[in-house]
Design a protein around this motif. Structure first.
Motif, PDB file in Angstrom:
ATOM      1  N   GLN A   1       0.824  -1.199   0.000  1.00  0.00           N
ATOM      2  CA  GLN A   1       0.000   0.000   0.000  1.00  0.00           C
ATOM      3  C   GLN A   1       0.867   1.261   0.000  1.00  0.00           C
ATOM      4  O   GLN A   1       2.070   1.204   0.288  1.00  0.00           O
ATOM      5  N   LEU A   2       0.228   2.363  -0.319  1.00  0.00           N
ATOM      6  CA  LEU A   2       0.944   3.631  -0.306  1.00  0.00           C
ATOM      7  C   LEU A   2       1.551   3.888   1.068  1.00  0.00           C
ATOM      8  O   LEU A   2       2.612   4.484   1.196  1.00  0.00           O
ATOM      9  N   SER A   3       0.891   3.398   2.112  1.00  0.00           N
ATOM     10  CA  SER A   3       1.369   3.596   3.486  1.00  0.00           C
ATOM     11  C   SER A   3       2.426   2.577   3.921  1.00  0.00           C
ATOM     12  O   SER A   3       2.983   2.703   5.013  1.00  0.00           O
ATOM     13  N   THR A   4       2.710   1.586   3.094  1.00  0.00           N
ATOM     14  CA  THR A   4       3.724   0.579   3.440  1.00  0.00           C
ATOM     15  C   THR A   4       5.096   1.250   3.562  1.00  0.00           C
ATOM     16  O   THR A   4       5.525   1.942   2.628  1.00  0.00           O
ATOM     17  N   PRO A   5       5.799   1.072   4.674  1.00  0.00           N
ATOM     18  CA  PRO A   5       7.132   1.698   4.832  1.00  0.00           C
ATOM     19  C   PRO A   5       8.180   0.972   3.987  1.00  0.00           C
ATOM     20  O   PRO A   5       8.807   0.009   4.430  1.00  0.00           O
ATOM     21  N   GLN A   6       8.358   1.454   2.767  1.00  0.00           N
ATOM     22  CA  GLN A   6       9.189   0.714   1.818  1.00  0.00           C
ATOM     23  C   GLN A   6      10.644   0.591   2.262  1.00  0.00           C
ATOM     24  O   GLN A   6      11.304  -0.409   1.970  1.00  0.00           O
ATOM     25  N   ASP A   7      11.165   1.570   2.974  1.00  0.00           N
ATOM     26  CA  ASP A   7      12.551   1.463   3.409  1.00  0.00           C
ATOM     27  C   ASP A   7      12.729   0.294   4.374  1.00  0.00           C
ATOM     28  O   ASP A   7      13.715  -0.461   4.293  1.00  0.00           O
ATOM     29  N   ILE A   8      11.768   0.094   5.279  1.00  0.00           N
ATOM     30  CA  ILE A   8      11.847  -1.021   6.223  1.00  0.00           C
ATOM     31  C   ILE A   8      11.623  -2.346   5.502  1.00  0.00           C
ATOM     32  O   ILE A   8      12.332  -3.332   5.735  1.00  0.00           O
ATOM     33  N   VAL A   9      10.629  -2.378   4.608  1.00  0.00           N
ATOM     34  CA  VAL A   9      10.348  -3.591   3.843  1.00  0.00           C
ATOM     35  C   VAL A   9      11.579  -4.026   3.056  1.00  0.00           C
ATOM     36  O   VAL A   9      11.959  -5.203   3.054  1.00  0.00           O
ATOM     37  N   ARG A  10      12.230  -3.082   2.399  1.00  0.00           N
ATOM     38  CA  ARG A  10      13.411  -3.415   1.598  1.00  0.00           C
ATOM     39  C   ARG A  10      14.537  -3.931   2.471  1.00  0.00           C
ATOM     40  O   ARG A  10      15.241  -4.883   2.101  1.00  0.00           O
ATOM     41  N   ASP A  11      14.702  -3.350   3.626  1.00  0.00           N
ATOM     42  CA  ASP A  11      15.724  -3.816   4.562  1.00  0.00           C
ATOM     43  C   ASP A  11      15.456  -5.259   4.978  1.00  0.00           C
ATOM     44  O   ASP A  11      16.366  -6.091   4.997  1.00  0.00           O
ATOM     45  N   ARG A  12      14.186  -5.570   5.309  1.00  0.00           N
ATOM     46  CA  ARG A  12      13.838  -6.927   5.749  1.00  0.00           C
ATOM     47  C   ARG A  12      14.010  -7.935   4.615  1.00  0.00           C
ATOM     48  O   ARG A  12      14.470  -9.051   4.820  1.00  0.00           O
ATOM     49  N   ILE A  13      13.626  -7.538   3.410  1.00  0.00           N
ATOM     50  CA  ILE A  13      13.757  -8.450   2.267  1.00  0.00           C
ATOM     51  C   ILE A  13      15.222  -8.745   1.976  1.00  0.00           C
ATOM     52  O   ILE A  13      15.609  -9.898   1.730  1.00  0.00           O
ATOM     53  N   LEU A  14      16.057  -7.723   2.019  1.00  0.00           N
ATOM     54  CA  LEU A  14      17.488  -7.950   1.787  1.00  0.00           C
ATOM     55  C   LEU A  14      18.084  -8.833   2.876  1.00  0.00           C
ATOM     56  O   LEU A  14      18.968  -9.651   2.613  1.00  0.00           O
ATOM     57  N   PHE A  15      17.600  -8.671   4.111  1.00  0.00           N
ATOM     58  CA  PHE A  15      18.064  -9.530   5.193  1.00  0.00           C
ATOM     59  C   PHE A  15      17.689 -10.986   4.917  1.00  0.00           C
ATOM     60  O   PHE A  15      18.521 -11.896   5.066  1.00  0.00           O
TER      61      PHE A  15
ATOM     62  N   PRO B   1     -20.913  -4.152  -9.810  1.00  0.00           N
ATOM     63  CA  PRO B   1     -20.288  -4.282 -11.132  1.00  0.00           C
ATOM     64  C   PRO B   1     -19.324  -5.466 -11.170  1.00  0.00           C
ATOM     65  O   PRO B   1     -18.562  -5.686 -10.235  1.00  0.00           O
ATOM     66  N   THR B   2     -19.398  -6.226 -12.234  1.00  0.00           N
ATOM     67  CA  THR B   2     -18.477  -7.361 -12.389  1.00  0.00           C
ATOM     68  C   THR B   2     -17.164  -6.933 -13.037  1.00  0.00           C
ATOM     69  O   THR B   2     -16.198  -7.693 -13.024  1.00  0.00           O
ATOM     70  N   TYR B   3     -17.128  -5.732 -13.584  1.00  0.00           N
ATOM     71  CA  TYR B   3     -15.890  -5.229 -14.180  1.00  0.00           C
ATOM     72  C   TYR B   3     -15.836  -3.712 -14.021  1.00  0.00           C
ATOM     73  O   TYR B   3     -16.842  -3.060 -13.770  1.00  0.00           O
ATOM     74  N   PHE B   4     -14.620  -3.183 -14.137  1.00  0.00           N
ATOM     75  CA  PHE B   4     -14.382  -1.740 -14.100  1.00  0.00           C
ATOM     76  C   PHE B   4     -13.412  -1.385 -15.216  1.00  0.00           C
ATOM     77  O   PHE B   4     -12.552  -2.196 -15.584  1.00  0.00           O
ATOM     78  N   PRO B   5     -13.502  -0.163 -15.733  1.00  0.00           N
ATOM     79  CA  PRO B   5     -12.448   0.296 -16.645  1.00  0.00           C
ATOM     80  C   PRO B   5     -11.097   0.251 -15.917  1.00  0.00           C
ATOM     81  O   PRO B   5     -11.006   0.584 -14.728  1.00  0.00           O
ATOM     82  N   LYS B   6     -10.092  -0.151 -16.607  1.00  0.00           N
ATOM     83  CA  LYS B   6      -8.784  -0.311 -15.979  1.00  0.00           C
ATOM     84  C   LYS B   6      -8.291   0.983 -15.355  1.00  0.00           C
ATOM     85  O   LYS B   6      -7.646   0.970 -14.297  1.00  0.00           O
ATOM     86  N   ASP B   7      -8.596   2.110 -15.989  1.00  0.00           N
ATOM     87  CA  ASP B   7      -8.101   3.385 -15.454  1.00  0.00           C
ATOM     88  C   ASP B   7      -8.880   3.857 -14.231  1.00  0.00           C
ATOM     89  O   ASP B   7      -8.539   4.877 -13.641  1.00  0.00           O
ATOM     90  N   LYS B   8      -9.925   3.124 -13.831  1.00  0.00           N
ATOM     91  CA  LYS B   8     -10.679   3.450 -12.618  1.00  0.00           C
ATOM     92  C   LYS B   8     -10.276   2.581 -11.419  1.00  0.00           C
ATOM     93  O   LYS B   8     -10.776   2.764 -10.313  1.00  0.00           O
ATOM     94  N   MET B   9      -9.380   1.630 -11.659  1.00  0.00           N
ATOM     95  CA  MET B   9      -8.953   0.739 -10.585  1.00  0.00           C
ATOM     96  C   MET B   9      -8.058   1.507  -9.597  1.00  0.00           C
ATOM     97  O   MET B   9      -7.619   2.630  -9.875  1.00  0.00           O
ATOM     98  N   ASN B  10      -7.797   0.898  -8.436  1.00  0.00           N
ATOM     99  CA  ASN B  10      -6.943   1.526  -7.430  1.00  0.00           C
ATOM    100  C   ASN B  10      -5.565   1.802  -8.028  1.00  0.00           C
ATOM    101  O   ASN B  10      -4.881   0.883  -8.472  1.00  0.00           O
ATOM    102  N   ILE B  11      -5.185   3.060  -8.056  1.00  0.00           N
ATOM    103  CA  ILE B  11      -3.918   3.457  -8.667  1.00  0.00           C
ATOM    104  C   ILE B  11      -2.826   3.673  -7.620  1.00  0.00           C
ATOM    105  O   ILE B  11      -1.675   3.276  -7.816  1.00  0.00           O
ATOM    106  N   GLU B  12      -3.167   4.282  -6.487  1.00  0.00           N
ATOM    107  CA  GLU B  12      -2.144   4.640  -5.492  1.00  0.00           C
ATOM    108  C   GLU B  12      -1.372   3.415  -5.001  1.00  0.00           C
ATOM    109  O   GLU B  12      -0.145   3.424  -4.947  1.00  0.00           O
ATOM    110  N   ASP B  13      -2.101   2.355  -4.621  1.00  0.00           N
ATOM    111  CA  ASP B  13      -1.414   1.177  -4.106  1.00  0.00           C
ATOM    112  C   ASP B  13      -0.689   0.436  -5.223  1.00  0.00           C
ATOM    113  O   ASP B  13       0.319  -0.230  -4.979  1.00  0.00           O
ATOM    114  N   LYS B  14      -1.184   0.543  -6.451  1.00  0.00           N
ATOM    115  CA  LYS B  14      -0.481  -0.058  -7.588  1.00  0.00           C
ATOM    116  C   LYS B  14       0.871   0.610  -7.788  1.00  0.00           C
ATOM    117  O   LYS B  14       1.860  -0.051  -8.097  1.00  0.00           O
ATOM    118  N   VAL B  15       0.918   1.913  -7.591  1.00  0.00           N
ATOM    119  CA  VAL B  15       2.193   2.637  -7.703  1.00  0.00           C
ATOM    120  C   VAL B  15       3.184   2.106  -6.665  1.00  0.00           C
ATOM    121  O   VAL B  15       4.354   1.862  -6.970  1.00  0.00           O
TER     122      VAL B  15
END
Length: 201
Positions: free
Chosen positions: A84-98, A134-148
């Motif tokens: 998620q956008l709120s995921t602390p990427q610096d900590i996540v990357r540190d743990r993954i490298l460990f 809705p069973t489908y959505f336009p792709k550009d309407k999907m969650n973008i922030e967490d995808k980033v």
């Protein structure tokens, strides 16, 4: 006993010489059965460890997760969680490298498509009648922030020699994303796969 505070499921495959460990939050959970079935076909043992968030793993000798991985040395670790956008990427990357320092072969699962209507779509106790969802959505309407956020982590992981897996093509084409197929919902809520959805992976 080493993992008393974590849920662990070990699936031993007859004749297996290799082991895959799946670790993460509920996004690891929703593909755990699919992974087990795939591992069985390849004659691998599979282990699913639900450990909430990767950033909660401690890089210390008194952490149960690290101790288990160090003692058992799986051949492959798959990390899956809701990035998620709120995921602390610096900590996540540190743990993954460990973790990579213990087990060199790491695969990161990117987010599956995340739907833009969290308040209206949940198969159990749904707020809106299912026939009105809705069973489908336009792709550009999907969650973008967490995808980033997911894309950023995936790019970083590949730069460090790790593999990543993206499931977008299983649910989306160039224009739309679908969460219903062959009389089955592919999702159980706005971000979790159903059994049918996980089977696609």
């Amino acid at each position: 006993n080493d993992l008393a505070q974590n849920r662990i499921c070990i699936n031993a495959s007859v004749g297996a010489t290799k082991t895959v460990l799946l670790i993460g939050d509920s996004h690891a959970g929703h593909i755990s059965i699919a992974l087990r079935d795939s591992a069985n076909k390849e004659k691998w043992n599979s282990v699913y460890l639900e450990s909430s968030k990767v950033q909660d793993i401690e890089n210390s000798s008194d952490d149960r997760v690290i101790n288990w991985i160090s003692a058992n040395r799986p051949d492959l670790i798959i990390i899956s969680q809701y990035w998620q956008l709120s995921t602390p990427q610096d900590i996540v990357r540190d743990r993954i490298l460990f973790l990579k320092g213990i087990v060199p072969n790491i695969v990161i699962f990117e987010n599956n498509p995340i739907w833009p209507d969290p308040d209206h779509f949940e198969l159990s106790g749904s707020v809106v009648s299912l026939h009105k969802i809705p069973t489908y959505f336009p792709k550009d309407k999907m969650n973008i922030e967490d995808k980033v956020a997911s894309n950023q982590l995936a790019t970083w992981a590949r730069d460090y020699g790790m593999h990543t897996i993206n499931f977008d093509h299983l649910f989306c084409n160039d224009k739309i994303c679908s969460r219903y197929s062959s009389s089955e919902w592919l999702y159980s809520d706005y971000n979790h796969l159903s059994i049918a959805g996980a089977a696609r992976t």
